[in-house]
Design an enzyme around this catalytic site. Sequence first.
Site, PDB file in Angstrom:
ATOM      1  N   HIS A  56       4.742 -12.964  -1.656  1.00 40.23           N
ATOM      2  CA  HIS A  56       3.976 -11.869  -1.889  1.00 40.23           C
ATOM      3  C   HIS A  56       3.869 -11.071  -0.956  1.00 40.23           C
ATOM      4  O   HIS A  56       3.652 -11.313   0.313  1.00 40.23           O
ATOM      5  CB  HIS A  56       2.688 -12.492  -2.100  1.00 40.23           C
ATOM      6  CG  HIS A  56       1.652 -11.375  -2.762  1.00 40.23           C
ATOM      7  ND1 HIS A  56       1.660 -11.058  -4.083  1.00 40.23           N
ATOM      8  CD2 HIS A  56       0.506 -10.965  -2.193  1.00 40.23           C
ATOM      9  CE1 HIS A  56       0.622 -10.150  -4.403  1.00 40.23           C
ATOM     10  NE2 HIS A  56      -0.140 -10.132  -3.165  1.00 40.23           N
ATOM     11  N   HIS A  58       3.029  -6.719  -0.219  1.00 33.85           N
ATOM     12  CA  HIS A  58       2.782  -4.843  -0.496  1.00 33.85           C
ATOM     13  C   HIS A  58       3.258  -4.288   0.686  1.00 33.85           C
ATOM     14  O   HIS A  58       2.819  -4.014   1.630  1.00 33.85           O
ATOM     15  CB  HIS A  58       1.014  -4.810  -0.689  1.00 33.85           C
ATOM     16  CG  HIS A  58       0.519  -5.698  -1.748  1.00 33.85           C
ATOM     17  ND1 HIS A  58       1.013  -5.642  -3.003  1.00 33.85           N
ATOM     18  CD2 HIS A  58      -0.319  -6.585  -1.337  1.00 33.85           C
ATOM     19  CE1 HIS A  58       0.064  -6.368  -3.838  1.00 33.85           C
ATOM     20  NE2 HIS A  58      -0.583  -7.084  -2.571  1.00 33.85           N
ATOM     21  N   GLN A  61       1.784  -1.790   3.219  1.00 38.68           N
ATOM     22  CA  GLN A  61       0.663  -2.136   3.851  1.00 38.68           C
ATOM     23  C   GLN A  61       0.973  -2.691   5.315  1.00 38.68           C
ATOM     24  O   GLN A  61       0.123  -2.582   6.134  1.00 38.68           O
ATOM     25  CB  GLN A  61      -0.208  -3.284   3.089  1.00 38.68           C
ATOM     26  CG  GLN A  61      -0.830  -2.732   1.914  1.00 38.68           C
ATOM     27  CD  GLN A  61      -1.798  -3.840   1.199  1.00 38.68           C
ATOM     28  OE1 GLN A  61      -2.162  -4.894   1.916  1.00 38.68           O
ATOM     29  NE2 GLN A  61      -2.027  -3.545  -0.134  1.00 38.68           N
ATOM     30  N   ARG A  82     -10.548  -2.460   1.184  1.00 40.44           N
ATOM     31  CA  ARG A  82      -9.648  -1.782   0.022  1.00 40.44           C
ATOM     32  C   ARG A  82      -9.843  -0.427  -0.024  1.00 40.44           C
ATOM     33  O   ARG A  82      -9.033   0.657  -0.159  1.00 40.44           O
ATOM     34  CB  ARG A  82     -10.058  -2.309  -1.159  1.00 40.44           C
ATOM     35  CG  ARG A  82      -9.082  -1.985  -2.398  1.00 40.44           C
ATOM     36  CD  ARG A  82      -9.701  -2.756  -3.806  1.00 40.44           C
ATOM     37  NE  ARG A  82     -10.580  -2.050  -4.315  1.00 40.44           N
ATOM     38  CZ  ARG A  82     -11.018  -2.058  -5.411  1.00 40.44           C
ATOM     39  NH1 ARG A  82     -10.321  -2.782  -6.167  1.00 40.44           N
ATOM     40  NH2 ARG A  82     -12.317  -1.582  -5.950  1.00 40.44           N
ATOM     41  N   TYR A 121       2.960  -1.879  -6.675  1.00 43.44           N
ATOM     42  CA  TYR A 121       1.980  -1.114  -7.580  1.00 43.44           C
ATOM     43  C   TYR A 121       1.792   0.408  -7.332  1.00 43.44           C
ATOM     44  O   TYR A 121       1.207   1.231  -7.810  1.00 43.44           O
ATOM     45  CB  TYR A 121       0.663  -1.726  -7.702  1.00 43.44           C
ATOM     46  CG  TYR A 121      -0.204  -1.954  -6.521  1.00 43.44           C
ATOM     47  CD1 TYR A 121      -0.746  -1.078  -5.739  1.00 43.44           C
ATOM     48  CD2 TYR A 121      -0.096  -3.288  -6.050  1.00 43.44           C
ATOM     49  CE1 TYR A 121      -1.302  -1.283  -4.523  1.00 43.44           C
ATOM     50  CE2 TYR A 121      -1.085  -3.576  -4.982  1.00 43.44           C
ATOM     51  CZ  TYR A 121      -1.679  -2.579  -4.235  1.00 43.44           C
ATOM     52  OH  TYR A 121      -2.256  -3.010  -3.000  1.00 43.44           O
ATOM     53  N   HIS A 206      -1.520  -6.795 -12.482  1.00 45.22           N
ATOM     54  CA  HIS A 206      -2.124  -6.977 -11.307  1.00 45.22           C
ATOM     55  C   HIS A 206      -3.201  -8.013 -10.856  1.00 45.22           C
ATOM     56  O   HIS A 206      -3.147  -8.725  -9.926  1.00 45.22           O
ATOM     57  CB  HIS A 206      -2.744  -5.587 -10.783  1.00 45.22           C
ATOM     58  CG  HIS A 206      -3.720  -5.589  -9.328  1.00 45.22           C
ATOM     59  ND1 HIS A 206      -4.735  -5.831  -9.353  1.00 45.22           N
ATOM     60  CD2 HIS A 206      -3.091  -5.252  -8.379  1.00 45.22           C
ATOM     61  CE1 HIS A 206      -5.246  -5.907  -8.025  1.00 45.22           C
ATOM     62  NE2 HIS A 206      -4.125  -5.357  -7.285  1.00 45.22           N
ATOM     63  N   ARG A 209      -9.070  -8.358 -13.478  1.00 45.22           N
ATOM     64  CA  ARG A 209      -9.911  -7.234 -13.251  1.00 45.22           C
ATOM     65  C   ARG A 209      -9.326  -5.708 -13.522  1.00 45.22           C
ATOM     66  O   ARG A 209      -9.938  -4.538 -13.749  1.00 45.22           O
ATOM     67  CB  ARG A 209     -10.770  -6.991 -11.905  1.00 45.22           C
ATOM     68  CG  ARG A 209      -9.858  -7.088 -10.951  1.00 45.22           C
ATOM     69  CD  ARG A 209     -10.791  -7.169  -9.461  1.00 45.22           C
ATOM     70  NE  ARG A 209      -9.786  -7.514  -8.566  1.00 45.22           N
ATOM     71  CZ  ARG A 209      -9.230  -6.749  -7.647  1.00 45.22           C
ATOM     72  NH1 ARG A 209      -9.371  -5.497  -7.969  1.00 45.22           N
ATOM     73  NH2 ARG A 209      -8.647  -7.345  -6.608  1.00 45.22           N
ATOM     74  N   HIS A 231      -2.810 -11.506  -9.100  1.00 49.21           N
ATOM     75  CA  HIS A 231      -3.637 -11.828  -8.295  1.00 49.21           C
ATOM     76  C   HIS A 231      -4.578 -12.804  -9.120  1.00 49.21           C
ATOM     77  O   HIS A 231      -5.101 -12.137 -10.111  1.00 49.21           O
ATOM     78  CB  HIS A 231      -4.220 -10.671  -7.663  1.00 49.21           C
ATOM     79  CG  HIS A 231      -3.326  -9.768  -6.646  1.00 49.21           C
ATOM     80  ND1 HIS A 231      -3.346  -8.451  -6.856  1.00 49.21           N
ATOM     81  CD2 HIS A 231      -2.683 -10.097  -5.762  1.00 49.21           C
ATOM     82  CE1 HIS A 231      -2.506  -8.038  -5.849  1.00 49.21           C
ATOM     83  NE2 HIS A 231      -2.143  -8.980  -5.183  1.00 49.21           N
ATOM     84  N   HIS A 268      -3.098 -16.274  -4.310  1.00 46.21           N
ATOM     85  CA  HIS A 268      -4.486 -16.561  -3.704  1.00 46.21           C
ATOM     86  C   HIS A 268      -5.094 -17.560  -4.444  1.00 46.21           C
ATOM     87  O   HIS A 268      -5.213 -18.802  -3.676  1.00 46.21           O
ATOM     88  CB  HIS A 268      -5.191 -15.353  -3.474  1.00 46.21           C
ATOM     89  CG  HIS A 268      -4.835 -14.113  -2.955  1.00 46.21           C
ATOM     90  ND1 HIS A 268      -4.159 -14.269  -1.577  1.00 46.21           N
ATOM     91  CD2 HIS A 268      -4.698 -12.836  -3.294  1.00 46.21           C
ATOM     92  CE1 HIS A 268      -3.778 -13.120  -1.315  1.00 46.21           C
ATOM     93  NE2 HIS A 268      -3.991 -12.168  -2.222  1.00 46.21           N
ATOM     94  N   ASP A 319       1.573 -10.616   2.120  1.00 41.89           N
ATOM     95  CA  ASP A 319       0.748 -10.037   1.137  1.00 41.89           C
ATOM     96  C   ASP A 319       0.558  -8.513   2.128  1.00 41.89           C
ATOM     97  O   ASP A 319       1.164  -7.663   2.182  1.00 41.89           O
ATOM     98  CB  ASP A 319      -0.589 -10.641   1.405  1.00 41.89           C
ATOM     99  CG  ASP A 319      -1.456 -10.079   0.383  1.00 41.89           C
ATOM    100  OD1 ASP A 319      -1.177  -8.909  -0.045  1.00 41.89           O
ATOM    101  OD2 ASP A 319      -2.688 -10.503   0.083  1.00 41.89           O
TER     102      ASP A 319
END
Length: 451
Positions: A56, A58, A61, A82, A121, A206, A209, A231, A268, A319
């Site tokens: 995992h 991103h 980041q 976030r 994403y 993703h 939610r 996730h 997670h 991550d």
Amino acid sequence: MRKLHAETALLPTGWKRDVEIAIGDEGRIASVADGAPRSRDPEAVAILLPALSNVHSHAFQRALAGLTERRGPGRDDFWSWREVMFVFLQRLGPEELEAVAAMLYVELLESGFASVAEFHYVHNAPDGSRYANPAETGAGIAAAAQSTGIGLTHLPVYYAQGDFGGVPPGEGQRRFLNDPGSFARIVESMPQYLTRADDRLGIAPHSLRAVTPEHLDAILSNDPGGPIHIHIAEQTREVDACLTWSGQRPVEWLLDHAGPDARWCHIHATHMTEDEAIRLARTGGVAGLCPSTEADLGDGIFQFRAFTEAGGALGIGTDSHIGTDAAQEIRLMEWAQRLTQRARNIAAPPNGSTGRTLFDATLAGGAQALGRDSGAIATGKWADLVALDADHPTLTGKTGDDILDSWIFAGDRSCVDRLWSAGRLTVKDGAHVDRDAVAARYRSVMARLLA
């Protein structure tokens, strides 16, 4: 055909001495023999292991790491972090994203990861408009992987709503948004950039939610046949919102409505009941843990015992890249359990090695999660190999499973001497073969971003 000779190597049958490995031109292991005398041809290493897969990432980041450690006016948590991430992301264009990804991949290779699952994403321009090339930013990720040599499983991410029940997305999420049609164009565009034999393409809704049930059905019915990552149950607020929306907890809802199987990696999966953990384990899918990020964000601690005792598969990722060290991630996975259970050597069976147990588990789970034919020094597998420095103070004099226990619980990236990804030599003498050039580009990009 190239040959390596290892004084000691971890094979599927255990630790062996004087191991000779032949690597074909396509990057797969052609043969393995132990008890082999060193000839003039082979390159010699002291300690050889199969290299890990990072489940995992991103990548963007990595540029944010260290910039979120100032407390706000109220309580800081994942959700306040976030918002900071959303703001920072507006500064990054495709060129910056590629440079940051390349620097990250150099660091991952140097720490012992031969491959990475990029949960990508950032599809749109900073103002939310679509690029002319649907895969504009994904192409940059592929270019970063190819230039650094890391194996890539690319996971375009579908993201369409702000929260459960169709809540409209906020301004900070506009770079992520797609509908089923535009997402299909991204997925269809990516194969032209994934040109190496060991590149893989999957998809990633993703989170529950961010994806409606209808859209989840749509993208799953049109997936390219690779891994599927999501996730799930990272935060208690997420669990509460899912209960309000559906009457079920996130993992419970996913199990009952999406039918996840062994192709899935559940990132997670922190907040599960014991029953959910057992049911998730029985699907054959992987729980993708990211211990340094989960600690940094205050996520919580995984249901390790219930999940693993039910036969669940584990993988590790980095991550948000607040940490980029393979040994550290495995160590933190165990340490979190020790802190909650007030005991030691939680993962190991009686009289077993904790380092070996966790290494074997994350090695197998990582390869599964990436859909990568690796995870062992065996004929036909990709030559994903890591050589450790036997002269490192942490490793000197160690043999057998003590090597893994020492690297994972007392060592770090400085123990890594060399690393091959699908036969590509990417790290030599502890440093990536192109580190200086990649780091220079990264420094230039960061100077602009932070100006």
